[in-house]
Enzyme design. Structure first.
Site, mmCIF file in Angstrom:
data_model
loop_
_atom_site.group_PDB
_atom_site.id
_atom_site.type_symbol
_atom_site.label_atom_id
_atom_site.label_comp_id
_atom_site.label_asym_id
_atom_site.label_seq_id
_atom_site.Cartn_x
_atom_site.Cartn_y
_atom_site.Cartn_z
ATOM 1 N N GLU A 31 -4.717 -9.685 -0.674
ATOM 2 C CA GLU A 31 -3.412 -10.229 -0.278
ATOM 3 C C GLU A 31 -3.242 -11.629 -0.863
ATOM 4 O OE1 GLU A 31 -3.107 -9.831 3.982
ATOM 5 O OE2 GLU A 31 -2.787 -7.663 3.844
ATOM 6 N N HIS A 41 -3.614 -4.803 -0.737
ATOM 7 C CA HIS A 41 -4.229 -5.258 0.535
ATOM 8 C C HIS A 41 -5.750 -5.108 0.472
ATOM 9 C CE1 HIS A 41 -0.334 -5.219 2.787
ATOM 10 N NE2 HIS A 41 -0.092 -4.088 2.159
ATOM 11 N N SER A 50 2.817 -3.668 -2.401
ATOM 12 C CA SER A 50 2.080 -2.738 -1.555
ATOM 13 C C SER A 50 2.348 -1.278 -1.975
ATOM 14 C CB SER A 50 2.448 -3.013 -0.097
ATOM 15 O OG SER A 50 1.596 -2.349 0.777
ATOM 16 N N ALA A 51 3.032 -0.477 -1.177
ATOM 17 C CA ALA A 51 3.338 0.907 -1.582
ATOM 18 C C ALA A 51 4.112 0.936 -2.898
ATOM 19 C CB ALA A 51 4.125 1.611 -0.483
ATOM 20 N N GLY A 58 5.530 -0.112 2.598
ATOM 21 C CA GLY A 58 5.763 0.710 3.786
ATOM 22 C C GLY A 58 4.737 1.824 3.732
HETATM 23 CA CA LIG Z 1 1.535 0.605 4.052
#
Ligand SMILES: [Ca+2]
Ligand SMILES: [Ca+2]
Lengths: 240, 240
Positions: free
Chosen positions: A197, A162, A125-126, A92
């Site tokens: 990714e 990413h 991700s985060a 997020g």
């Molecule tokens: Ca993000």
């Protein structure tokens, strides 16, 4: 030194053309089998709607045989973390996520549980950014301001999730991802692992390995870069 | 309220296919003519090599008849700013730039000189970000940590420089620019002006106008967006 450490750090929770977490199913199942994990405690703070986000993760993991609970539903966060079999920290906004972890005073506790007590940590991700030494290499917009960019420090280097190769024919004049990461390296003289990714970093004790179907690009402290193939041994980064 | 205010906020210093600042030459010349500016004090802190960066700006502006001096070469920064005819704050990394402005204790001084004494302010990219109320809507990687994200506050809203429309067929799963800006709006309930490359915002007193050859996209506090054409009157944003 961190014999108990068990981490799976995903670049992203989605890959083009597949469902949420589907590309990482084999990696998750192997990890959870090895650690005898049946229930995953989900940390939903990187997105605003915690219930909805937890349900998304439940919808993905339940068909594979795992229970999913939301940390935000627990009256005692510390107790829930201490008793958890594994935590999954979803993606997020990295700034929002780290701000919340500090606000709830969970940073030191999670670090201790993972490094000393062997709590299994999965991040995406985060959730991968905050697992590293700092969030200086997030791609996110700084919509919230944490008290510090220093993060959980489960690994002593930075990751760029990413990670995206520069577009050759772009007419855009904003920096490419490589230029941004080079800025970081120039200021900090520290390595950053660019995870494309579909790739993940597995860390078991003092062994680190690249998982997934694509290479990873390491931005070294000296300003050079090197590509690593799937299954590459990246344990040397744990000593950086 | 800010009758003295005279700003030119560029999305970027370069446009594809043209030289440094060339796309904004007309805008700069009109502003400098109106304010009788002959010498520009350049603020180079967003990039690491201040001498080289100042020379780049000098090479662009000198042929057009302007002297360029580097703030970093001045023994007394406050005095140099107070005596300046105009300042140009160049792009690079917004976090590095704002950190340096706070470190040198120049934030309050520049704000006062611009808002109360009519010091002409030209910013580009990171130099545009720091001119606004905060750097929450920069695209840059957070390679340095300023004491706060609050910035010069020369305008009471946020700007996203290098604003980029979402790519329709992208397979990348990182957020689009629109998603990132929507995250900001969701958390802050405040407007952001997305300035595409090649556009600028001119602010003279309480009048704001879009300059350049492309539209700008306003992300409104209520979550909706609206496009504005070149020459559009954006003065209402100064009351936000
Ligand atoms: Ca993000
Ligand atoms: Ca930049």
């Amino acid at each position: 030194m961190c014999a108990a450490r068990s981490l799976l750090l995903l670049s992203s929770s989605r890959l083009h053309g597949s469902n949420y977490l589907e590309h990482a199913r084999g990696q998750l199942e192997e990890l959870f089998r090895a650690k005898n994990v049946k229930t995953v405690l989900f940390v939903p703070y990187a997105l605003p709607d915690h219930d909805k986000y937890t349900q998304l993760v439940r919808d993905a993991l339940q068909p594979w045989g795992y229970n999913v609970e939301g940390l935000h539903t627990k009256p005692n966060h510390s107790l829930a973390l201490t008793e958890a079999q594994a935590i999954f920290v979803g993606g997020g906004n990295t700034f929002v996520l780290l701000s919340k972890l500090y606000e709830l005073q969970l940073v030191d506790l999670i670090r201790q549980l993972v490094l000393e007590r062997g709590l299994t940590y999965v991040g995406s991700s985060a959730g991968t950014n905050v697992a590293t030494r700092s969030i200086h290499t997030t791609n996110d917009m700084p919509v919230a301001q944490p008290p510090t960019f220093e993060a959980l420090g489960l690994v002593p280097f930075n990751i760029n999730p990413h990670y995206l190769d520069p577009e050759l024919n772009s007419q855009h004049k904003g920096e490419t991802r490589d230029e941004r990461l080079s800025e970081f390296v120039a200021y900090h003289k520290r390595p950053v692992l660019g995870l494309r990714e579909g790739t993940s970093l597995s860390v078991q004790g003092d062994q680190a390995k690249l998982l997934g179907c694509r290479n990873a690009k390491l931005f070294k402290a000296d300003g050079t870069t090197v590509e690593y193939e799937p299954e590459a041994d990246l344990s040397f980064l744990l000593k950086s």
